[in-house]
Design an enzyme around this catalytic site. Sequence first.
Site, mmCIF file in Angstrom:
data_model
loop_
_atom_site.group_PDB
_atom_site.id
_atom_site.type_symbol
_atom_site.label_atom_id
_atom_site.label_comp_id
_atom_site.label_asym_id
_atom_site.label_seq_id
_atom_site.Cartn_x
_atom_site.Cartn_y
_atom_site.Cartn_z
ATOM 1 C CB SER A 1 -0.855 0.045 1.270
ATOM 2 O OG SER A 1 -1.604 -1.120 1.408
ATOM 3 C CG HIS B 1 -2.312 -0.668 -4.019
ATOM 4 N ND1 HIS B 1 -2.714 0.606 -3.726
ATOM 5 C CD2 HIS B 1 -2.548 -1.397 -2.883
ATOM 6 C CE1 HIS B 1 -3.173 0.650 -2.492
ATOM 7 N NE2 HIS B 1 -3.081 -0.543 -1.967
ATOM 8 C CD GLU C 1 -3.155 3.494 -6.382
ATOM 9 O OE1 GLU C 1 -3.333 4.715 -6.389
ATOM 10 O OE2 GLU C 1 -2.665 2.892 -5.399
ATOM 11 C CG ASN D 1 -3.497 3.371 0.345
ATOM 12 O OD1 ASN D 1 -4.711 3.358 0.547
ATOM 13 N ND2 ASN D 1 -2.803 2.275 0.171
HETATM 14 P P1 NAD Z 1 -3.150 -9.522 6.688
HETATM 15 O O1 NAD Z 1 -2.534 -9.242 7.997
HETATM 16 O O2 NAD Z 1 -4.596 -9.866 6.612
HETATM 17 O O3 NAD Z 1 -2.360 -10.713 5.940
HETATM 18 C C1 NAD Z 1 -0.961 -10.783 5.851
HETATM 19 C C2 NAD Z 1 -0.605 -12.264 5.697
HETATM 20 O O4 NAD Z 1 0.790 -12.382 5.415
HETATM 21 C C3 NAD Z 1 -0.877 -13.084 6.957
HETATM 22 O O5 NAD Z 1 -1.678 -14.192 6.587
HETATM 23 C C4 NAD Z 1 0.517 -13.531 7.415
HETATM 24 O O6 NAD Z 1 0.510 -14.834 7.964
HETATM 25 C C5 NAD Z 1 1.291 -13.523 6.115
HETATM 26 N N1 NAD Z 1 2.741 -13.341 6.240
HETATM 27 C C6 NAD Z 1 3.389 -12.500 7.051
HETATM 28 N N2 NAD Z 1 4.723 -12.599 6.829
HETATM 29 C C7 NAD Z 1 4.886 -13.535 5.852
HETATM 30 C C8 NAD Z 1 6.014 -14.106 5.177
HETATM 31 N N3 NAD Z 1 7.237 -13.706 5.486
HETATM 32 N N4 NAD Z 1 5.789 -15.020 4.200
HETATM 33 C C9 NAD Z 1 4.554 -15.404 3.881
HETATM 34 N N5 NAD Z 1 3.453 -14.912 4.472
HETATM 35 C C10 NAD Z 1 3.623 -13.998 5.449
HETATM 36 O O7 NAD Z 1 -2.813 -8.233 5.785
HETATM 37 P P2 NAD Z 1 -3.556 -7.721 4.453
HETATM 38 O O8 NAD Z 1 -4.568 -6.710 4.831
HETATM 39 O O9 NAD Z 1 -3.931 -8.883 3.603
HETATM 40 O O10 NAD Z 1 -2.353 -6.916 3.773
HETATM 41 C C11 NAD Z 1 -1.367 -7.558 2.991
HETATM 42 C C12 NAD Z 1 -0.722 -6.541 2.062
HETATM 43 O O11 NAD Z 1 -1.745 -5.934 1.230
HETATM 44 C C13 NAD Z 1 -0.011 -5.396 2.787
HETATM 45 O O12 NAD Z 1 1.117 -5.043 2.044
HETATM 46 C C14 NAD Z 1 -1.069 -4.297 2.758
HETATM 47 O O13 NAD Z 1 -0.489 -3.021 2.853
HETATM 48 C C15 NAD Z 1 -1.695 -4.518 1.404
HETATM 49 N N6 NAD Z 1 -3.068 -4.023 1.214
HETATM 50 C C16 NAD Z 1 -4.000 -4.159 2.219
HETATM 51 C C17 NAD Z 1 -5.291 -3.675 1.985
HETATM 52 C C18 NAD Z 1 -6.367 -3.814 3.037
HETATM 53 O O14 NAD Z 1 -7.453 -3.231 2.877
HETATM 54 N N7 NAD Z 1 -6.158 -4.548 4.115
HETATM 55 C C19 NAD Z 1 -5.632 -3.094 0.755
HETATM 56 C C20 NAD Z 1 -4.651 -3.002 -0.239
HETATM 57 C C21 NAD Z 1 -3.373 -3.462 0.009
#
Ligand code: NAD
Length: 301
Positions: A112, A133, A145, A183
């Site tokens: 993000s 993204h 994005e 963002n």
């Molecule tokens: P989340 O916490 O729901 O999921 C993250 C996952 O990554 C977890 O299941 C965790 O076990 C796993 N993980 C952590 N370290 C790891 C590793 N080294 N190897 C493999 N897996 C690993 O988070 P999320 O909301 O899904 O966010 C994930 C990414 O997407 C982030 O970069 C976030 O900024 C981005 N993002 C989130 C949103 C949102 O609305 N939540 C929207 C767009 C982008």
Amino acid sequence: MSIQKVAVIGCGLMGREIALATASAGIPTMIFKMTREEELSKVRDKFNERLDKEKQKIVQWDCWKHRGEVEGFKDCDLAIETIVEDLHEKRALFSQLDNLLNPMAIIASNTSTLSVAELASATMRPGRVAGLHFFNPPSVAKLVEVVQTASVYASVVEELQSFVRQLGLTPLVVANTPGFVVNRLMMNDLIYAILCLEGRLAKMEDMDMAKRLGLVHPMGPFELCDHVGLDTILSMAKILYKDLQDERFKPPMLLQRLVKNQMLGRKSKNKLGFYNYNLKPKCPNPEVYALINLERRSLAW
Ligand code: NAD
């Protein structure tokens, strides 16, 4: 080269939704989740319930760090990383992916706020690394994005745009700046709303209603924080504050305290964030008011 097979690495909130979008578009998809093998089948069953069985193209599920991973990765054209928003974790994963994937494969991050160029520099293929993204969830939020660094090939950016269209979504090519476009706009609003709550402008449920009914937003700012995940919001705020040196992104104390207390929003095991989702309909989490030193019963509103 068109994208024939996708690997999604990380299976949290976003990984699941992205894999659902690619699999539903009929693209063979592999999911790598960092978990114990016995937990994987539970997640898999739940996930499969949401897929149209006719179209189901989840070709392989695997645990990250499982021995089978090298074989699985060999014929993927695109790997989409969706792990925790942490530069060191993501760079370590990018370097690993670089070794596992075919040299022509594209590696994309769903970050993000982090610099995609810094992720690309952990690989030997910066011309084939970009940001993809997605928003949460892609079935509703139709924008993606496509983050362009100085070193990514123009052909890769074009290919990723076609891929996004194939998923029924709209690509927007953006520069590799902190928070990209969406963002940067969103975080400003969310942090300001939390500061207004700390400053006792109004109750959070009233501010949410004000945004929904007054400004016709589908969700209010506190509902949106809970939807995204408060840990992710905090990581984004920290990165934007550090990279842009702009006070508007300074993480508010209330947000830091909620994350410290493991109140992460809808995805939290305890189902607590700004709201309490254990109750139907959801109610404000009283801990929020306690944290800003406001007992609800003593509120003047
Ligand atoms: P989340 O916490 O729901 O999921 C993250 C996952 O990554 C977890 O299941 C965790 O076990 C796993 N993980 C952590 N370290 C790891 C590793 N080294 N190897 C493999 N897996 C690993 O988070 P999320 O909301 O899904 O966010 C994930 C990414 O997407 C982030 O970069 C976030 O900024 C981005 N993002 C989130 C949103 C949102 O609305 N939540 C929207 C767009 C982008």
